[in-house]
Motif scaffolding. Structure first.
Motif, PDB file in Angstrom:
ATOM      1  N   ARG A   4      -1.624  -3.179  -1.950  1.00 52.00           N
ATOM      2  CA  ARG A   4      -2.612  -4.233  -2.172  1.00 52.00           C
ATOM      3  C   ARG A   4      -3.950  -3.777  -1.596  1.00 52.00           C
ATOM      4  O   ARG A   4      -3.984  -2.979  -0.643  1.00 52.00           O
ATOM      5  CB  ARG A   4      -2.166  -5.570  -1.556  1.00 52.00           C
ATOM      6  CG  ARG A   4      -1.952  -5.570  -0.059  1.00 52.00           C
ATOM      7  CD  ARG A   4      -1.312  -6.875   0.391  1.00 52.00           C
ATOM      8  NE  ARG A   4      -1.011  -6.894   1.810  1.00 52.00           N
ATOM      9  CZ  ARG A   4      -1.834  -7.379   2.739  1.00 52.00           C
ATOM     10  NH1 ARG A   4      -3.012  -7.867   2.383  1.00 52.00           N
ATOM     11  NH2 ARG A   4      -1.485  -7.373   4.010  1.00 52.00           N
ATOM     12  N   PRO A   5      -5.033  -4.258  -2.166  1.00 55.50           N
ATOM     13  CA  PRO A   5      -6.346  -3.782  -1.732  1.00 55.50           C
ATOM     14  C   PRO A   5      -6.729  -4.309  -0.350  1.00 55.50           C
ATOM     15  O   PRO A   5      -6.304  -5.380   0.062  1.00 55.50           O
ATOM     16  CB  PRO A   5      -7.288  -4.323  -2.816  1.00 55.50           C
ATOM     17  CG  PRO A   5      -6.580  -5.519  -3.362  1.00 55.50           C
ATOM     18  CD  PRO A   5      -5.118  -5.190  -3.300  1.00 55.50           C
ATOM     19  N   ALA A   6      -7.534  -3.521   0.332  1.00 56.12           N
ATOM     20  CA  ALA A   6      -8.095  -3.898   1.630  1.00 56.12           C
ATOM     21  C   ALA A   6      -9.607  -3.709   1.551  1.00 56.12           C
ATOM     22  O   ALA A   6     -10.106  -3.005   0.655  1.00 56.12           O
ATOM     23  CB  ALA A   6      -7.497  -3.039   2.737  1.00 56.12           C
ATOM     24  N   THR A  24     -12.934  -0.181   0.434  1.00 50.59           N
ATOM     25  CA  THR A  24     -12.224   0.846  -0.340  1.00 50.59           C
ATOM     26  C   THR A  24     -11.000   1.382   0.385  1.00 50.59           C
ATOM     27  O   THR A  24     -10.664   2.569   0.273  1.00 50.59           O
ATOM     28  CB  THR A  24     -13.166   2.027  -0.696  1.00 50.59           C
ATOM     29  OG1 THR A  24     -13.546   2.716   0.498  1.00 50.59           O
ATOM     30  CG2 THR A  24     -14.398   1.533  -1.429  1.00 50.59           C
ATOM     31  N   ALA A  68      -6.696   0.532   1.360  1.00 51.98           N
ATOM     32  CA  ALA A  68      -5.538  -0.089   0.711  1.00 51.98           C
ATOM     33  C   ALA A  68      -4.392  -0.209   1.700  1.00 51.98           C
ATOM     34  O   ALA A  68      -4.233   0.629   2.596  1.00 51.98           O
ATOM     35  CB  ALA A  68      -5.097   0.731  -0.499  1.00 51.98           C
ATOM     36  N   TYR A  69      -3.599  -1.264   1.532  1.00 52.82           N
ATOM     37  CA  TYR A  69      -2.382  -1.440   2.304  1.00 52.82           C
ATOM     38  C   TYR A  69      -1.204  -0.949   1.456  1.00 52.82           C
ATOM     39  O   TYR A  69      -0.953  -1.484   0.379  1.00 52.82           O
ATOM     40  CB  TYR A  69      -2.161  -2.916   2.649  1.00 52.82           C
ATOM     41  CG  TYR A  69      -3.185  -3.522   3.571  1.00 52.82           C
ATOM     42  CD1 TYR A  69      -4.177  -4.373   3.070  1.00 52.82           C
ATOM     43  CD2 TYR A  69      -3.162  -3.265   4.934  1.00 52.82           C
ATOM     44  CE1 TYR A  69      -5.122  -4.946   3.909  1.00 52.82           C
ATOM     45  CE2 TYR A  69      -4.100  -3.830   5.778  1.00 52.82           C
ATOM     46  CZ  TYR A  69      -5.078  -4.671   5.264  1.00 52.82           C
ATOM     47  OH  TYR A  69      -6.010  -5.232   6.100  1.00 52.82           O
TER      48      TYR A  69
END
Length: 272
Positions: A38-40, A43, A45-46
């Motif tokens: 999923r996005p964090a 720029t 990401a998780y």
């Protein structure tokens, strides 16, 4: 009890209340293993992996060991940065040819009674870094490790009345590996009251510079921050005799406040 202690105790009570439910839930949970992303912000990401307990603990331990090794050689990155970079390197560089990276040997400490291991008992076992697990799962982990040829059986001696860890099989100004390992088994988290952080350093309670011995009684597990803080002027730590035999440390802060830190009892089998 700290938050961690409360969660572990509640989990063990739930297991003891209905052992079969735990076994059925474990079987179903294994089918739900997955990796998600999923996005964090900024720029980033998780990337999250939901894994069986033993694989999850082993993965984290391998990354932590790599970080400790790199830090010891002077790597300027933070521990978290090293673990993240190592994760990417081990996955991305080996995924192109569909072969798995060579596994880093990691020991998972499983505390279990002889009745549970050999006699089919149903007392909960305990995995360091995770908490209590059902007896059937503990036997399955040992059986799988033995089949793969990576099982190691090491006796940990505890007092039957209090569960205090008192000794372990040993091979000897740094704590020998086997002694440091025993202290980590006795001290699962930082011994500073209310800290609950993971143990990073094995500390001499009575400083080695002042003649403190490198022994089980004079050792304690601390996080980095608490160990460094303890070196400041005005901090005094000493061991005390405990009525129940558990390791007990008294710490006096520069403000004169006194805190007592007893070692938690090791998980022990229920009395038949």
């Amino acid at each position: 009890m700290s938050d961690r202690d409360t969660v572990a105790r509640a989990r063990q009570m739930a297991y003891e209340a209905d052992k079969q439910v735990w076994v059925r839930r474990k079987a179903k949970a294994h089918t739900e293993r997955r990796v998600s992303i999923r996005p964090a912000p900024d720029t980033m990401a998780y990337v999250t992996a939901l894994l069986p307990m033993s694989e999850g603990v082993a993965c984290h331990a391998a990354l932590a060991a790599a970080a400790a090794s790199a830090t010891a050689t002077g790597d300027p990155r933070t521990r978290g940065q090293i673990m993240a970079d190592t994760l990417v390197a081990r996955i991305v560089t080996t995924s192109t040819d569909d072969t798995a990276a060579q596994a880093t040997p990691v020991r998972v400490h499983l505390t279990v009674s002889d009745r549970t291991l050999f006699g089919g008992g149903d007392e909960a076992a305990h995995v360091r870094g995770y908490g209590p697990i059902p007896a059937d799962i503990a036997r399955e982990l040992v059986r799988a490790a033995a089949t793969a040829g990576v099982a190691e059986l090491r006796r940990v001696y505890t007092r039957p009345d209090t569960g205090a860890v008192v000794a372990m099989d040993r091979n000897t100004r740094l704590f020998p590996a086997s002694l440091a390992e025993l202290i980590r088994l006795r001290d699962p988290v930082c011994r500073t009251p209310w800290c609950d952080a993971p143990v990073r350093h094995i500390d001499h309670i009575h400083p080695a510079a002042d003649g403190g011995p490198t022994t089980f009684e004079n050792g304690q597990g601390l996080c980095e921050a608490c160990n460094y803080a303890k070196q400041a002027p005005g901090w005094v730590a000493e061991t005390l005799d405990s009525p129940d035999g558990r390791h007990l440390v008294r710490t006096t802060t520069p403000t004169g406040h006194i805190h007592h830190s007893p070692a938690p009892p090791a998980p022990k089998p229920a009395v038949a």
